[in-house]
Write a protein that holds these residues in place. Structure first.
Motif, PDB file in Angstrom:
ATOM      1  N   ARG A  97       0.871  -1.180   0.000  1.00 17.80           N
ATOM      2  CA  ARG A  97       0.000   0.000   0.000  1.00 17.80           C
ATOM      3  C   ARG A  97       0.904   1.224   0.000  1.00 17.80           C
ATOM      4  O   ARG A  97       1.785   1.347   0.842  1.00 17.80           O
ATOM      5  N   ILE A  98       0.657   2.113  -0.969  1.00 18.30           N
ATOM      6  CA  ILE A  98       1.489   3.300  -1.130  1.00 18.30           C
ATOM      7  C   ILE A  98       0.608   4.544  -1.116  1.00 18.30           C
ATOM      8  O   ILE A  98      -0.599   4.457  -1.349  1.00 18.30           O
ATOM      9  N   ILE A  99       1.233   5.678  -0.840  1.00 22.80           N
ATOM     10  CA  ILE A  99       0.544   6.964  -0.973  1.00 22.80           C
ATOM     11  C   ILE A  99       1.059   7.595  -2.247  1.00 22.80           C
ATOM     12  O   ILE A  99       2.262   7.786  -2.418  1.00 22.80           O
ATOM     13  N   ALA A 100       0.129   7.875  -3.169  1.00 23.71           N
ATOM     14  CA  ALA A 100       0.522   8.421  -4.467  1.00 23.71           C
ATOM     15  C   ALA A 100      -0.572   9.338  -5.006  1.00 23.71           C
ATOM     16  O   ALA A 100      -1.725   9.262  -4.580  1.00 23.71           O
ATOM     17  N   TYR A 101      -0.178  10.191  -5.946  1.00 21.07           N
ATOM     18  CA  TYR A 101      -1.131  11.056  -6.622  1.00 21.07           C
ATOM     19  C   TYR A 101      -1.881  10.198  -7.633  1.00 21.07           C
ATOM     20  O   TYR A 101      -1.323   9.725  -8.611  1.00 21.07           O
ATOM     21  N   ILE A 125      -4.227   6.676  -0.653  1.00 18.28           N
ATOM     22  CA  ILE A 125      -3.595   5.392  -0.358  1.00 18.28           C
ATOM     23  C   ILE A 125      -4.088   4.402  -1.399  1.00 18.28           C
ATOM     24  O   ILE A 125      -5.283   4.218  -1.582  1.00 18.28           O
ATOM     25  N   CYS A 126      -3.143   3.782  -2.090  1.00 20.37           N
ATOM     26  CA  CYS A 126      -3.449   2.835  -3.163  1.00 20.37           C
ATOM     27  C   CYS A 126      -2.785   1.497  -2.850  1.00 20.37           C
ATOM     28  O   CYS A 126      -1.734   1.445  -2.244  1.00 20.37           O
ATOM     29  N   THR A 127      -3.421   0.423  -3.309  1.00 26.31           N
ATOM     30  CA  THR A 127      -2.848  -0.912  -3.194  1.00 26.31           C
ATOM     31  C   THR A 127      -2.301  -1.319  -4.552  1.00 26.31           C
ATOM     32  O   THR A 127      -2.987  -1.172  -5.561  1.00 26.31           O
ATOM     33  N   VAL A 128      -1.072  -1.808  -4.584  1.00 29.83           N
ATOM     34  CA  VAL A 128      -0.436  -2.207  -5.840  1.00 29.83           C
ATOM     35  C   VAL A 128      -0.958  -3.588  -6.233  1.00 29.83           C
ATOM     36  O   VAL A 128      -0.857  -4.541  -5.462  1.00 29.83           O
ATOM     37  N   ARG A 129      -1.523  -3.679  -7.425  1.00 28.19           N
ATOM     38  CA  ARG A 129      -2.046  -4.962  -7.916  1.00 28.19           C
ATOM     39  C   ARG A 129      -0.970  -5.737  -8.669  1.00 28.19           C
ATOM     40  O   ARG A 129      -0.775  -6.912  -8.436  1.00 28.19           O
ATOM     41  N   CYS A 130      -0.298  -5.067  -9.596  1.00 30.46           N
ATOM     42  CA  CYS A 130       0.797  -5.726 -10.314  1.00 30.46           C
ATOM     43  C   CYS A 130       1.771  -4.669 -10.825  1.00 30.46           C
ATOM     44  O   CYS A 130       1.469  -3.482 -10.854  1.00 30.46           O
ATOM     45  N   ILE A 131       2.956  -5.137 -11.209  1.00 29.61           N
ATOM     46  CA  ILE A 131       4.024  -4.263 -11.680  1.00 29.61           C
ATOM     47  C   ILE A 131       4.350  -4.639 -13.112  1.00 29.61           C
ATOM     48  O   ILE A 131       4.566  -5.808 -13.416  1.00 29.61           O
ATOM     49  N   SER A 132       4.371  -3.629 -13.997  1.00 31.68           N
ATOM     50  CA  SER A 132       4.694  -3.855 -15.407  1.00 31.68           C
ATOM     51  C   SER A 132       5.964  -3.112 -15.759  1.00 31.68           C
ATOM     52  O   SER A 132       6.255  -2.062 -15.203  1.00 31.68           O
ATOM     53  N   ASN A 133       6.713  -3.637 -16.702  1.00 33.40           N
ATOM     54  CA  ASN A 133       7.927  -3.001 -17.233  1.00 33.40           C
ATOM     55  C   ASN A 133       8.914  -2.588 -16.148  1.00 33.40           C
ATOM     56  O   ASN A 133       9.375  -1.457 -16.136  1.00 33.40           O
TER      57      ASN A 133
END
Length: 85
Positions: free
Chosen positions: A13-17, A24-32
Motif C-alpha cells: 500500500r502506497i501513498i501516491a497522486y 492510499i493505493c494498493t499495488v495490484r501488479c508491476i509492469s515493465n
C-alpha cells in the motif's frame, strides 16, 4: 516510510497522486520493471474493483511513500476454495 519505486511489490500500500489527489493505493501488479519507468497497476481500498483501478508510473529511483508492506493479498484470495453446501 519511503522506499524506492524499484522496491515496490504487489500487495504493497502506497501513498501516491492518483485520480487527481493524494490517496492510499494498493499495488495490484508491476509492469515493465526493467525499462526507464516502472508502471504500477493500482486500486483504491483493500479489495480490487475495476472502477477504482488505474496505473501510475514512476522512475525506478523515485522515492515512494509506503504505508505498509502487503501480505500478497492476491495469493490468499486465489487459494480460497468455494464452500459447497
Amino acid at each position: 516510510m519511503k522506499t524506492q519505486a524499484s522496491n515496490i511489490r504487489a500487495g504493497d500500500r502506497i501513498i501516491a497522486y492518483f485520480k487527481n489527489k493524494m490517496q492510499i493505493c494498493t499495488v495490484r501488479c508491476i509492469s515493465n520493471p526493467d525499462v526507464s519507468n516502472i508502471t504500477l497497476s493500482v486500486f483504491l481500498g483493500e479489495r480490487y474493483r475495476h472502477s477504482s483501478s488505474g496505473t501510475i508510473r514512476f522512475k525506478p529511483e523515485a522515492l515512494v511513500e509506503l504505508t505498509n508492506r502487503g501480505l500478497n493479498v492476491f495469493e490468499e484470495e486465489t487459494s480460497l476454495e468455494p464452500v459447497r453446501g
